[in-house]
Design a protein around this motif. Structure first.
Motif, PDB file in Angstrom:
ATOM      1  N   HIS A   2       0.835  -1.206   0.000  1.00 16.83           N
ATOM      2  CA  HIS A   2       0.000   0.000   0.000  1.00 16.83           C
ATOM      3  C   HIS A   2       0.870   1.256   0.000  1.00 16.83           C
ATOM      4  O   HIS A   2       0.340   2.363  -0.118  1.00 16.83           O
ATOM      5  CB  HIS A   2      -0.887   0.022   1.254  1.00 16.83           C
ATOM      6  CG  HIS A   2      -1.983  -0.987   1.239  1.00 16.83           C
ATOM      7  ND1 HIS A   2      -3.019  -0.962   0.324  1.00 16.83           N
ATOM      8  CD2 HIS A   2      -2.223  -2.067   2.026  1.00 16.83           C
ATOM      9  CE1 HIS A   2      -3.840  -1.977   0.556  1.00 16.83           C
ATOM     10  NE2 HIS A   2      -3.375  -2.664   1.580  1.00 16.83           N
ATOM     11  N   ASP A   3       2.178   1.100   0.141  1.00 14.72           N
ATOM     12  CA  ASP A   3       3.083   2.239   0.262  1.00 14.72           C
ATOM     13  C   ASP A   3       3.403   2.798  -1.124  1.00 14.72           C
ATOM     14  O   ASP A   3       4.317   2.334  -1.816  1.00 14.72           O
ATOM     15  CB  ASP A   3       4.374   1.786   0.966  1.00 14.72           C
ATOM     16  CG  ASP A   3       5.279   2.950   1.335  1.00 14.72           C
ATOM     17  OD1 ASP A   3       5.203   4.006   0.664  1.00 14.72           O
ATOM     18  OD2 ASP A   3       6.081   2.805   2.272  1.00 14.72           O
ATOM     19  N   THR A   4       2.653   3.802  -1.545  1.00 14.45           N
ATOM     20  CA  THR A   4       2.823   4.343  -2.897  1.00 14.45           C
ATOM     21  C   THR A   4       4.179   5.027  -3.090  1.00 14.45           C
ATOM     22  O   THR A   4       4.715   5.037  -4.195  1.00 14.45           O
ATOM     23  CB  THR A   4       1.689   5.327  -3.244  1.00 14.45           C
ATOM     24  OG1 THR A   4       1.602   6.333  -2.227  1.00 14.45           O
ATOM     25  CG2 THR A   4       0.359   4.602  -3.336  1.00 14.45           C
ATOM     26  N   HIS A   5       4.728   5.588  -2.019  1.00 16.21           N
ATOM     27  CA  HIS A   5       6.053   6.218  -2.139  1.00 16.21           C
ATOM     28  C   HIS A   5       7.116   5.161  -2.436  1.00 16.21           C
ATOM     29  O   HIS A   5       7.967   5.346  -3.306  1.00 16.21           O
ATOM     30  CB  HIS A   5       6.403   6.962  -0.846  1.00 16.21           C
ATOM     31  CG  HIS A   5       7.791   7.540  -0.848  1.00 16.21           C
ATOM     32  ND1 HIS A   5       8.147   8.630  -1.621  1.00 16.21           N
ATOM     33  CD2 HIS A   5       8.940   7.151  -0.203  1.00 16.21           C
ATOM     34  CE1 HIS A   5       9.432   8.902  -1.440  1.00 16.21           C
ATOM     35  NE2 HIS A   5       9.928   8.016  -0.590  1.00 16.21           N
ATOM     36  N   LEU A   6       7.049   4.052  -1.731  1.00 14.82           N
ATOM     37  CA  LEU A   6       7.982   2.953  -1.952  1.00 14.82           C
ATOM     38  C   LEU A   6       7.824   2.387  -3.366  1.00 14.82           C
ATOM     39  O   LEU A   6       8.805   2.144  -4.069  1.00 14.82           O
ATOM     40  CB  LEU A   6       7.741   1.854  -0.919  1.00 14.82           C
ATOM     41  CG  LEU A   6       8.767   0.727  -0.860  1.00 14.82           C
ATOM     42  CD1 LEU A   6      10.058   1.216  -0.229  1.00 14.82           C
ATOM     43  CD2 LEU A   6       8.206  -0.451  -0.067  1.00 14.82           C
ATOM     44  N   ILE A   7       6.566   2.192  -3.775  1.00 12.14           N
ATOM     45  CA  ILE A   7       6.270   1.668  -5.112  1.00 12.14           C
ATOM     46  C   ILE A   7       6.854   2.584  -6.188  1.00 12.14           C
ATOM     47  O   ILE A   7       7.506   2.131  -7.124  1.00 12.14           O
ATOM     48  CB  ILE A   7       4.744   1.537  -5.298  1.00 12.14           C
ATOM     49  CG1 ILE A   7       4.179   0.436  -4.399  1.00 12.14           C
ATOM     50  CG2 ILE A   7       4.389   1.297  -6.752  1.00 12.14           C
ATOM     51  CD1 ILE A   7       4.641  -0.949  -4.724  1.00 12.14           C
ATOM     52  N   ALA A   8       6.583   3.882  -6.067  1.00  5.03           N
ATOM     53  CA  ALA A   8       7.049   4.839  -7.074  1.00  5.03           C
ATOM     54  C   ALA A   8       8.573   4.927  -7.107  1.00  5.03           C
ATOM     55  O   ALA A   8       9.166   5.188  -8.152  1.00  5.03           O
ATOM     56  CB  ALA A   8       6.445   6.217  -6.807  1.00  5.03           C
ATOM     57  N   SER A   9       9.216   4.696  -5.965  1.00  2.00           N
ATOM     58  CA  SER A   9      10.670   4.810  -5.885  1.00  2.00           C
ATOM     59  C   SER A   9      11.394   3.623  -6.495  1.00  2.00           C
ATOM     60  O   SER A   9      12.461   3.779  -7.095  1.00  2.00           O
ATOM     61  CB  SER A   9      11.104   4.962  -4.414  1.00  2.00           C
ATOM     62  OG  SER A   9      10.586   6.138  -3.845  1.00  2.00           O
ATOM     63  N   TYR A  10      10.823   2.417  -6.356  1.00  2.00           N
ATOM     64  CA  TYR A  10      11.575   1.223  -6.713  1.00  2.00           C
ATOM     65  C   TYR A  10      10.987   0.373  -7.843  1.00  2.00           C
ATOM     66  O   TYR A  10      11.693  -0.470  -8.402  1.00  2.00           O
ATOM     67  CB  TYR A  10      11.744   0.334  -5.476  1.00  2.00           C
ATOM     68  CG  TYR A  10      12.623   0.940  -4.414  1.00  2.00           C
ATOM     69  CD1 TYR A  10      13.981   1.140  -4.645  1.00  2.00           C
ATOM     70  CD2 TYR A  10      12.103   1.327  -3.180  1.00  2.00           C
ATOM     71  CE1 TYR A  10      14.795   1.702  -3.680  1.00  2.00           C
ATOM     72  CE2 TYR A  10      12.913   1.891  -2.204  1.00  2.00           C
ATOM     73  CZ  TYR A  10      14.254   2.075  -2.464  1.00  2.00           C
ATOM     74  OH  TYR A  10      15.058   2.632  -1.497  1.00  2.00           O
ATOM     75  N   CYS A  11       9.713   0.550  -8.163  1.00  2.00           N
ATOM     76  CA  CYS A  11       9.094  -0.303  -9.178  1.00  2.00           C
ATOM     77  C   CYS A  11       9.071   0.365 -10.549  1.00  2.00           C
ATOM     78  O   CYS A  11       9.044   1.588 -10.660  1.00  2.00           O
ATOM     79  CB  CYS A  11       7.678  -0.680  -8.759  1.00  2.00           C
ATOM     80  SG  CYS A  11       7.616  -1.706  -7.279  1.00  2.00           S
ATOM     81  N   GLU A  12       9.066  -0.461 -11.587  1.00  2.00           N
ATOM     82  CA  GLU A  12       9.040   0.028 -12.963  1.00  2.00           C
ATOM     83  C   GLU A  12       7.640  -0.056 -13.555  1.00  2.00           C
ATOM     84  O   GLU A  12       7.226   0.795 -14.335  1.00  2.00           O
ATOM     85  CB  GLU A  12       9.988  -0.810 -13.831  1.00  2.00           C
ATOM     86  CG  GLU A  12      11.425  -0.834 -13.344  1.00  2.00           C
ATOM     87  CD  GLU A  12      12.184  -2.037 -13.883  1.00  2.00           C
ATOM     88  OE1 GLU A  12      11.528  -2.990 -14.366  1.00  2.00           O
ATOM     89  OE2 GLU A  12      13.418  -2.015 -13.830  1.00  2.00           O
TER      90      GLU A  12
END
Length: 225
Positions: free
Chosen positions: A186-196
């Motif tokens: 659910h952590d959108t900041h983490l997702i945006a930082s590390y996922c493509e």
């Protein structure tokens, strides 16, 4: 210097679906995607849409009712899913069992798990007495000690205090920058930082987004709706 990306498919999922016994409506269906050997895919969805279930299916914990999962690289068990441990055994004995299963040196695996998980004397206790956070630390420590080409993650980075969360992120996203991973969070900041890329599951359907920021915007809208 970051390692070069490997675009070779390491996972191919075709027409995957799951319908629970006695339920007419599928949790999701028709899911197809490829993951490169250095790919980083987020799985997004509101509570109850099937994020964790998909991670378990990819990890072989739950069987699909349709479609195929074709792994062409080694994959971890679902990190954050505590069902993979034998509860009556101690953490130490679970480490011993998995080291033997994956044909790794027990002393080396134990040393790495002990250093990372920070469980100390609790390693000698039966896992059934562990808190969910302790089980997650053991699972993450073991998966890093054994090493996999792809890591399956189910909200594990939310475990522990800020220092331990930072330690998890450094080990996974820094020290293993060239590995693949699929992460439900659910952590959108983490997702945006590390996922493509991202897969959004909503109302039984799954849509793949190649633009991670577009996916985060859509997911944020869904959560607010």
């Amino acid at each position: 210097m970051e390692p070069a990306a490997d675009d070779t498919p390491g996972l191919r999922v075709e027409n995957l679906g799951l319908t629970f016994h006695g339920v007419s409506r599928p949790l999701f269906s028709g899911l197809s995607f490829d993951l490169a050997k250095s790919g980083r895919l987020a799985v997004l969805g509101r509570n109850g849409q099937g994020k964790s279930t998909l991670i378990k299916m990819l990890g072989g914990v739950l069987p699909a009712t349709q479609g195929t999962v074709d792994w062409r690289m080694t994959a971890s068990w679902p990190i954050g899913f505590g069902g993979g441990f034998q509860g009556s055994l101690s953490g130490l004995d679970n480490v011993r069992f998995l080291a033997r299963l994956y044909r790794k040196n027990f002393d080396n695996v134990l040393a790495r798990v002990d250093d990372f998980a920070e469980l100390g004397p609790a390693l000698k206790l039966p896992v059934k007495h562990y808190s969910s956070g302790m089980r997650a630390r053991l699972a993450f420590g073991l998966s890093l000690a054994i090493e996999f080409d792809c890591y399956l993650i189910d909200e594990l980075v939310a475990v522990g205090d800020a220092r331990f969360q930072q330690k998890c992120q450094q080990e996974l996203f820094g020290a293993r920058a060239g590995r693949a991973f699929i992460m439900a969070s659910h952590d959108t900041h983490l997702i945006a930082s590390y996922c493509e890329r991202a897969l959004i599951i909503e109302s039984g359907k799954a849509k793949l987004f190649d633009d991670i920021h577009e996916a985060v915007d859509v997911y944020t809208w869904l959560r607010a709706a």
